[in-house]
Write a protein that holds these residues in place. Structure first.
Motif, short mmCIF file in Angstrom:
data_model
loop_
_atom_site.label_atom_id
_atom_site.label_comp_id
_atom_site.label_asym_id
_atom_site.label_seq_id
_atom_site.Cartn_x
_atom_site.Cartn_y
_atom_site.Cartn_z
N SER A 81 0.83 -1.21 0.00
CA SER A 81 0.00 0.00 0.00
C SER A 81 0.86 1.25 0.00
CB SER A 81 -0.92 0.01 1.22
OG SER A 81 -1.81 -1.09 1.21
N ALA A 82 1.92 1.24 0.81
CA ALA A 82 2.81 2.40 0.87
C ALA A 82 3.47 2.64 -0.46
CB ALA A 82 3.86 2.19 1.97
N ARG A 83 3.95 1.58 -1.12
CA ARG A 83 4.61 1.74 -2.41
C ARG A 83 3.63 2.31 -3.45
NH1 ARG A 83 7.82 0.15 0.78
NH2 ARG A 83 7.63 2.37 1.13
N HIS A 84 2.38 1.87 -3.38
CA HIS A 84 1.37 2.36 -4.32
C HIS A 84 1.16 3.86 -4.13
CE1 HIS A 84 -2.26 2.65 -6.70
NE2 HIS A 84 -2.95 3.05 -5.65
N VAL A 85 1.04 4.28 -2.88
CA VAL A 85 0.82 5.70 -2.61
C VAL A 85 2.04 6.51 -3.02
CG1 VAL A 85 0.34 7.41 -0.83
CG2 VAL A 85 -0.81 5.19 -0.75
N GLU A 86 3.24 6.02 -2.72
CA GLU A 86 4.46 6.71 -3.12
C GLU A 86 4.50 6.91 -4.63
OE1 GLU A 86 7.63 4.37 -1.57
OE2 GLU A 86 7.36 5.06 0.49
N SER A 87 4.07 5.88 -5.36
CA SER A 87 4.06 5.97 -6.81
C SER A 87 3.13 7.08 -7.29
CB SER A 87 3.62 4.62 -7.40
OG SER A 87 3.53 4.71 -8.81
N ARG A 88 1.98 7.21 -6.62
CA ARG A 88 1.05 8.28 -6.99
C ARG A 88 1.63 9.66 -6.69
NH1 ARG A 88 -2.84 7.08 -10.36
NH2 ARG A 88 -4.18 8.68 -9.45
N ILE A 89 2.33 9.76 -5.57
CA ILE A 89 2.96 11.04 -5.24
C ILE A 89 4.02 11.40 -6.27
CG2 ILE A 89 4.43 12.22 -3.55
CD1 ILE A 89 2.95 10.64 -1.36
N LEU A 90 4.82 10.41 -6.64
CA LEU A 90 5.84 10.64 -7.67
C LEU A 90 5.21 11.13 -8.96
CD1 LEU A 90 8.20 7.53 -7.30
CD2 LEU A 90 8.90 9.92 -7.20
N THR A 91 4.10 10.51 -9.32
CA THR A 91 3.43 10.88 -10.56
C THR A 91 2.97 12.34 -10.52
OG1 THR A 91 2.69 8.61 -10.92
CG2 THR A 91 1.50 10.34 -12.09
N LEU A 92 2.42 12.75 -9.39
CA LEU A 92 1.96 14.13 -9.27
C LEU A 92 3.14 15.11 -9.33
CD1 LEU A 92 -0.88 14.01 -6.60
CD2 LEU A 92 -1.08 14.40 -9.05
N TRP A 93 4.24 14.77 -8.69
CA TRP A 93 5.39 15.65 -8.71
C TRP A 93 5.99 15.79 -10.11
CZ3 TRP A 93 7.73 13.31 -3.65
CH2 TRP A 93 7.26 14.04 -2.55
N SER A 94 5.90 14.74 -10.90
CA SER A 94 6.51 14.77 -12.23
C SER A 94 5.54 15.26 -13.30
CB SER A 94 7.01 13.37 -12.61
OG SER A 94 5.93 12.46 -12.69
N GLN A 95 4.27 15.38 -12.96
CA GLN A 95 3.25 15.78 -13.92
C GLN A 95 3.48 17.21 -14.40
OE1 GLN A 95 -0.65 16.10 -12.25
NE2 GLN A 95 -1.70 15.84 -14.19
N THR A 96 3.27 17.45 -15.68
CA THR A 96 3.35 18.80 -16.24
C THR A 96 2.34 18.93 -17.37
OG1 THR A 96 4.75 20.39 -17.42
CG2 THR A 96 5.22 18.06 -17.79
N SER A 97 1.77 20.11 -17.47
CA SER A 97 0.81 20.38 -18.53
C SER A 97 1.50 20.88 -19.80
CB SER A 97 -0.21 21.42 -18.06
OG SER A 97 0.45 22.63 -17.72
N SER A 98 2.81 21.05 -19.73
CA SER A 98 3.55 21.59 -20.86
C SER A 98 4.15 20.48 -21.72
CB SER A 98 4.67 22.51 -20.36
OG SER A 98 5.57 22.83 -21.39
N ASP A 99 3.80 20.45 -22.99
CA ASP A 99 4.38 19.47 -23.90
C ASP A 99 5.88 19.70 -24.07
OD1 ASP A 99 1.90 18.33 -24.31
OD2 ASP A 99 1.48 19.49 -26.14
N THR A 100 6.28 20.96 -24.02
CA THR A 100 7.70 21.29 -24.14
C THR A 100 8.50 20.70 -22.98
OG1 THR A 100 7.20 23.35 -25.31
CG2 THR A 100 9.39 23.15 -24.31
N ILE A 101 7.98 20.88 -21.77
CA ILE A 101 8.66 20.33 -20.59
C ILE A 101 8.70 18.81 -20.65
CG2 ILE A 101 8.62 20.15 -18.08
CD1 ILE A 101 9.44 22.89 -19.17
#
Length: 221
Positions: A81-101
């Motif tokens: 469960s912890a690994r799953h949540v960590e993965s979601r946090i990582l995804t949010l931190w790496s998310q960007t709305s910019s195609d250039t980025i």
């Protein structure tokens, strides 16, 4: 400079530093002689609700999503469960709305995989010039500086990560790693404790806290 490897081993600046190989599953080495530390079995807790399945688009939504996930991380009843949540946090931190980025970050990964750190650093400089609020850009650049033994610049980038996200347990653990390698055990202990306060499922960090507590504060009588 060539750092002295501490008794803890040369740990990578965790999750701060890689999307797929950070503190989320393990603390990994930035060198070829990596060590894979064990993971903690979290204390008993109430089963958290499932994290949101869709990624938030606005900063406000992302903030609410992270608040939820950090709560779920503390309450996670088991390692999976912890690994799953960590993965979601990582995804949010790496998310960007910019195609250039997104494109630049893909090129950063390609350059890093090819061990072209100079190229990767130039790309990350461009990323952060375009999007100085992008946490993943700072964290990736901190990683590269660390691997290149440029601790001062790595620490500067870690500071930028923590300004934008004080709960970034990867950055906190990474700060602890550098402080320990520089011989500042007191500051290392403080950083590791802060990382555990955010994410109690970091077994290797817990072990380091125990070792450093005895070293810095002495054994309980």
């Amino acid at each position: 400079m060539q750092p002295t490897t501490s008794s803890a081993g040369r740990l990578c600046l965790p999750m701060l530093f890689v999307l797929a190989g950070t503190l989320a599953p393990t603390l990994v080495s930035a060198q070829s002689s990596s060590r894979s530390p064990p993971q903690a079995t979290p204390p008993e807790a109430t089963q958290p609700s499932d994290p949101p399945r869709t990624l938030p688009r606005s900063p406000k939504e992302r903030g609410r999503g992270l608040d939820f996930l950090f709560g779920a991380l503390k309450a996670a009843p088991d390692e999976a469960s912890a690994r799953h949540v960590e993965s979601r946090i990582l995804t949010l931190w790496s998310q960007t709305s910019s195609d250039t980025i997104s494109l630049l970050m893909q090129r950063v990964k390609t350059a890093t995989d090819a061990k072209q750190s100079d190229v990767a650093l130039k790309l990350l400089d461009a990323v952060l010039k375009l999007r100085p609020e992008y946490i993943e850009g700072w964290s990736r650049r901190a990683t590269l500086h660390y691997v290149r033994n440029d601790y001062q610049r790595s620490l500067e980038d870690i500071e930028q990560v923590l300004i934008r996200e004080p709960r970034h347990f990867g950055a906190l653990a990474g700060l602890g790693v550098i402080m320990q390698e520089l011989g500042d055990d007191k500051r290392a202990l403080d950083a590791f404790r802060k990382a555990l306060a955010v994410n109690p499922h970091l077994e290797r960090v817990r072990e380091l806290v125990k070792t450093l507590t005895e070293k810095v504060e002495g054994r309980d009588i």
